[in-house]
Scaffold this active site. Sequence first.
Site, PDB file in Angstrom:
ATOM      1  N   HIS A 133      -7.993   1.094   0.991  1.00  0.00           N
ATOM      2  CA  HIS A 133      -7.881   1.095   2.450  1.00  0.00           C
ATOM      3  C   HIS A 133      -8.687   2.263   3.035  1.00  0.00           C
ATOM      4  CE1 HIS A 133      -5.115  -0.400   5.912  1.00  0.00           C
ATOM      5  NE2 HIS A 133      -6.316  -0.084   6.355  1.00  0.00           N
TER       6      HIS A 133
ATOM      7  N   GLU B 249       0.848  -1.189   0.000  1.00  0.00           N
ATOM      8  CA  GLU B 249       0.000   0.000   0.000  1.00  0.00           C
ATOM      9  C   GLU B 249       0.888   1.244   0.000  1.00  0.00           C
ATOM     10  OE1 GLU B 249      -2.850  -0.158   3.178  1.00  0.00           O
ATOM     11  OE2 GLU B 249      -3.705  -2.055   2.495  1.00  0.00           O
TER      12      GLU B 249
END
Length: 333
Positions: free
Chosen positions: A282, A263
Amino acid sequence: MKVTMTEALGPEGMALVESKTKDIFVAHDAHPHNYLNELEDSDIFIVRVADKLAIDKKVMECKNLKVIGRTGIGYDSVDVEAATAAGIPVVITPGANNRSVAEHAIALMMALSKNMVESDVEQRKGNWKIRDAKKAFEVEEKTCLIIGLGTIGKIIAHLAQGLDMKVIGFDSFLTKEQMAEIGVEKYDDKMEAIKAADVVIVQMPLIDGVTNNTIDKAELDAMKKTAVLINCSRGEIVNEPALCEALKSGSIAGAGLDVFYHEPTLVDDEILHCPNVIVSPHSAAQTREAVIRMHTMCADGCFAVAEGKKWPYVADKKVYEHPRWKDAEWAEV
């Protein structure tokens, strides 16, 4: 009192901070080593975004630092062991985003069950026939397995029950009787639970060496071909390469993911190009309501600690055994 932040808080959080101090440095930088000079005379360091363990011993050595705040419940960006050794509490915000994450998991399930994303994309291309894809299904009377029945998992169970789903659970910390109290049937065998499920929702904390790859190739192979997987917890809990293989081979029907191995994701990441996967960046915890709760709760806790009060919502309460906290009183929450 000086406050340093990786990124600015939302308006409500900033208003709270500004009511306490005007000495604020917003780094717009997730890497604290780039502004250690600012941290050196900061009382409070609020971390919104940072790489894993980026808040390390060098940060703890900043002579004036009294508290580190995380706007969320995850704290893998902070070396908590080093913070505890230095007597620096790491303030977290448990509960602030529970409802948001639970709703997001259910939203991903519903979007998959109705093939919403593919239908939207294909219709915009002029493909009306996508309505005949035969991928949509009803969730009523389907079996929803929740792996991890903590606070968020329990909210997911409640929402799934409201959709008339049968809810089963796998969680070694809860007894059969405790699960029964919330209308969930406990399974002691994870693989048997997975085999029984039409929807598998993973909602666990990431504990290195314990919960990594809780869903691996064997678990994916055990899932029904018509089943879908939802993960709004941490990317490492699902073996992403194995999931890609399962999606590409069609051994499971689909996946809804809010978390990933790497990420932020990159456009060429394999998972983004798999069939029948719905993704979000996310963002499950980023509703307006949750962000306000996280930011104000974090600021309240940080100022309480900086003023010498013991705030209860910290990553490691052993920090209060440090000599600097001798005789300190607990803050009112």
